[in-house]
Scaffold this motif. Structure first.
Motif, PDB file in Angstrom:
ATOM      1  N   SER A 101       0.262  20.099  89.834  1.00 47.22           N
ATOM      2  CA  SER A 101       1.643  20.563  89.792  1.00 47.22           C
ATOM      3  C   SER A 101       2.281  20.427  91.165  1.00 47.22           C
ATOM      4  O   SER A 101       1.722  20.868  92.170  1.00 47.22           O
ATOM      5  CB  SER A 101       1.692  22.027  89.346  1.00 47.22           C
ATOM      6  OG  SER A 101       2.929  22.624  89.690  1.00 47.22           O
ATOM      7  N   SER A 102       3.474  19.825  91.229  1.00 50.68           N
ATOM      8  CA  SER A 102       4.146  19.673  92.517  1.00 50.68           C
ATOM      9  C   SER A 102       4.489  21.026  93.122  1.00 50.68           C
ATOM     10  O   SER A 102       4.483  21.189  94.349  1.00 50.68           O
ATOM     11  CB  SER A 102       5.416  18.828  92.360  1.00 50.68           C
ATOM     12  OG  SER A 102       6.323  19.435  91.472  1.00 50.68           O
ATOM     13  N   THR A 103       4.773  22.019  92.284  1.00 47.18           N
ATOM     14  CA  THR A 103       5.091  23.346  92.783  1.00 47.18           C
ATOM     15  C   THR A 103       3.866  23.977  93.450  1.00 47.18           C
ATOM     16  O   THR A 103       3.958  24.518  94.557  1.00 47.18           O
ATOM     17  CB  THR A 103       5.597  24.244  91.638  1.00 47.18           C
ATOM     18  OG1 THR A 103       6.724  23.618  91.014  1.00 47.18           O
ATOM     19  CG2 THR A 103       6.013  25.608  92.156  1.00 47.18           C
ATOM     20  N   GLN A 225       8.624  17.731  79.515  1.00 48.87           N
ATOM     21  CA  GLN A 225       8.108  18.704  80.473  1.00 48.87           C
ATOM     22  C   GLN A 225       9.059  19.904  80.534  1.00 48.87           C
ATOM     23  O   GLN A 225      10.132  19.819  81.145  1.00 48.87           O
ATOM     24  CB  GLN A 225       7.960  18.070  81.851  1.00 48.87           C
ATOM     25  CG  GLN A 225       6.978  16.906  81.878  1.00 48.87           C
ATOM     26  CD  GLN A 225       7.573  15.581  81.418  1.00 48.87           C
ATOM     27  OE1 GLN A 225       8.636  15.183  81.861  1.00 48.87           O
ATOM     28  NE2 GLN A 225       6.884  14.884  80.519  1.00 48.87           N
ATOM     29  N   LYS A 227       7.779  23.363  81.045  1.00 48.21           N
ATOM     30  CA  LYS A 227       7.218  24.528  81.710  1.00 48.21           C
ATOM     31  C   LYS A 227       8.089  24.894  82.908  1.00 48.21           C
ATOM     32  O   LYS A 227       8.820  24.045  83.443  1.00 48.21           O
ATOM     33  CB  LYS A 227       5.787  24.224  82.181  1.00 48.21           C
ATOM     34  CG  LYS A 227       5.083  25.394  82.834  1.00 48.21           C
ATOM     35  CD  LYS A 227       3.652  25.046  83.214  1.00 48.21           C
ATOM     36  CE  LYS A 227       2.953  26.234  83.862  1.00 48.21           C
ATOM     37  NZ  LYS A 227       1.539  25.932  84.194  1.00 48.21           N
ATOM     38  N   TYR A 229       8.517  24.835  86.206  1.00 49.83           N
ATOM     39  CA  TYR A 229       8.025  24.203  87.427  1.00 49.83           C
ATOM     40  C   TYR A 229       9.008  23.092  87.778  1.00 49.83           C
ATOM     41  O   TYR A 229      10.043  22.917  87.127  1.00 49.83           O
ATOM     42  CB  TYR A 229       6.590  23.698  87.255  1.00 49.83           C
ATOM     43  CG  TYR A 229       6.440  22.365  86.537  1.00 49.83           C
ATOM     44  CD1 TYR A 229       5.859  21.273  87.177  1.00 49.83           C
ATOM     45  CD2 TYR A 229       6.897  22.186  85.232  1.00 49.83           C
ATOM     46  CE1 TYR A 229       5.724  20.050  86.530  1.00 49.83           C
ATOM     47  CE2 TYR A 229       6.758  20.973  84.588  1.00 49.83           C
ATOM     48  CZ  TYR A 229       6.175  19.914  85.234  1.00 49.83           C
ATOM     49  OH  TYR A 229       6.063  18.714  84.591  1.00 49.83           O
ATOM     50  N   GLN A 286       3.448  20.468  81.342  1.00 51.73           N
ATOM     51  CA  GLN A 286       3.773  19.642  82.492  1.00 51.73           C
ATOM     52  C   GLN A 286       3.556  18.188  82.068  1.00 51.73           C
ATOM     53  O   GLN A 286       3.426  17.898  80.880  1.00 51.73           O
ATOM     54  CB  GLN A 286       2.895  20.027  83.684  1.00 51.73           C
ATOM     55  CG  GLN A 286       3.071  21.476  84.126  1.00 51.73           C
ATOM     56  CD  GLN A 286       2.255  21.822  85.348  1.00 51.73           C
ATOM     57  OE1 GLN A 286       2.224  21.068  86.323  1.00 51.73           O
ATOM     58  NE2 GLN A 286       1.579  22.972  85.325  1.00 51.73           N
TER      59      GLN A 286
END
Length: 462
Positions: A101-103, A225, A227, A229, A286
């Protein structure tokens, strides 16, 4: 001579009022409030200062610490690292695998940089991070390594994503932009062409679901996507943008979520995509989860990045090899197709003791030869312009020929040093209104606008 930025007098009273304003923004996490103070403390006057003197180039063994993510095509990356170490035998690359995840990746990486971790040399930056990293003094300016004549070999949008206040902080490893994957076999079976509009996509998906209900009871119309995030921000930018809406006003000074075009696009996603074509589980997806649904043959349409093409046509991962088509994202009837600009930049830590060796790695990995390697073996769309005319690249990725204009016009998310906070508000707003049908979209948008405008004004005025 570069124009010098105005300095800021950080009095205790000013810091206290900044913290107070940030902390009082209801429902924002404490790290978000702290980031505002950090952005001020490490603003541009300090952005080019280094606490450590670079060690001279040496022939003795050097280990470079590279924070990256788990690769979708690990063999391609393993080979790339091996090839670099063969050319530079005194340099060893130690990879630290961060969350996909980029977050979550951002949280891990910024913690290391806040701590001025001298063992960290290299990292990937999402295209929306350079302003934040540069303003905080975390990323090394690369102007002396990466001159203008070399930058001209890359897609302009990828270079622009690495710039902050006329300096460059990241080298494009690739370009990503949203695109629509679809079940080519099912569209052909029911006599459909790839949809040009979102409403057309909904009608096609509903017709196919009715026809396939008995044979494929798990089939869904759409997988994306959704979610809470950063990927959700990208997906919603594409819906809003294709309805002639935008997240911020044209001058970038105010939030624009309450504009009619934006509200209508969000309502469409909630009522037509989430409630009609997808399942509640989509609110937890994601990239990897949403792609898995598609590759298992359980979705008619799927939004993802270019890398999904390679996985979709690999029998080790996909049950629908040879049955996939890809096209530009749909639009609304009065709008234009909009694809979010994504991608990753190579960055060098401002605290690295080995910046020259780190640059040797970046230069090697961003070279035409290595971008061609990744395009062929990992379906990563090159950031170098010339590779879109390379026969071998086009043979491995025939979709690039038609999608090249998308890469040239992909839309960036807002560029601001406080983007992590702004994105956090976007994510919460979109997630809440999509997940809870009873929520009033306008009321939620108004609250999000107020929060974002406070942060934008705070940074702008200082």
């Amino acid at each position: 001579m570069d124009r010098q930025p105005a300095t800021l007098s950080l009095t205790p009273g000013l810091l206290q009022s900044v913290w107070s304003m940030a902390s009082n923004l209801r429902r924002l996490s404490s790290w978000a409030a702290g980031l505002v103070v950090a952005a001020l403390l490490f603003n541009a006057p300090f952005a080019h200062c280094r606490d450590f003197v670079a060690e001279p180039r040496a022939s003795s063994p050097i280990t470079l610490h590279f924070v990256t993510w788990k690769a979708d095509h690990p063999r391609a990356w393993d080979e790339a690292i091996q090839r670099f170490e063969q050319v530079h035998p005194h340099i060893h690359i130690k990879r630290e695998i961060a969350p996909h995840s980029s977050t979550a990746y951002h949280d891990l990486l910024t913690q290391k940089l806040r701590n001025r971790d001298v063992s960290l040399d290299l990292f990937f930056m999402d295209v929306i991070w350079p302003a934040e990293f540069a303003a905080a003094g975390w990323a090394l300016p690369l102007d002396e390594y990466f001159p203008q004549n070399e930058r001209e070999n890359f897609l302009p949008a990828t270079i622009a994503s690495g710039m902050y206040r006329h300096h460059i902080y990241g080298v494009p490893s690739r370009i990503d932009s949203g695109m629509l994957y679809y079940r080519k076999d099912l569209l052909e079976k029911y006599g459909f062409l790839p949809p040009a509009t979102w409403n057309e996509m909904v009608r096609q998906a509903q017709a196919i679901l009715v026809g396939e209900r008995t044979a494929h009871p798990l089939l869904r119309g759409y997988s994306g996507q959704f979610k809470q995030y950063e990927g959700l921000v990208c997906d919603m930018l594409e819906f809003v943008g294709s309805h002639n809406g935008s997240f911020l006003t044209d001058d970038g000074r105010r939030s624009n979520l309450t504009a009619p075009e934006s509200l209508q696009a969000v309502r469409f996603v909630r009522e037509q995509i989430i409630q009609q074509l997808a399942t509640p589980a989509a609110l937890t997806y994601q990239e990897s989860e949403s792609l898995a649904v598609f590759l298992q043959g359980n979705a008619v349409f799927h939004r993802n990045w270019p890398y999904a093409w390679g996985l979709g046509n690999d029998p080790r991962h996909s049950k629908i090899v040879g049955k996939i088509g890809v096209t530009t994202l749909p639009r609304f009837s009065e709008g234009r197709s909009t694809a979010a600009l994504g991608g990753w930049l190579y960055g060098i830590s401002a605290y690295s003791r080995h910046p020259d060796e780190a640059w040797a790695f970046v230069e090697f990995m961003a070279s035409p030869e290595m971008q061609k390697h990744f395009a062929i073996h990992a379906s990563l769309a090159p950031s170098r312009l010339a590779l879109y005319a390379d026969p071998e690249v086009l043979h491995a990725n025939p979709q690039y020929k038609d999608l090249f204009p998308v890469f040239q016009t992909a839309r960036a998310r807002p560029r601001t040093p406080v983007y992590p906070i702004v994105s956090h508000i976007f994510q919460r707003y979109f997630s809440r209104v999509l997940a809870f049908p009873e929520t009033d979209i306008r009321e939620e948008a108004e609250e999000a606008d107020r929060k974002i405008n406070r942060f934008l004004a705070l940074f702008r005025d200082l």
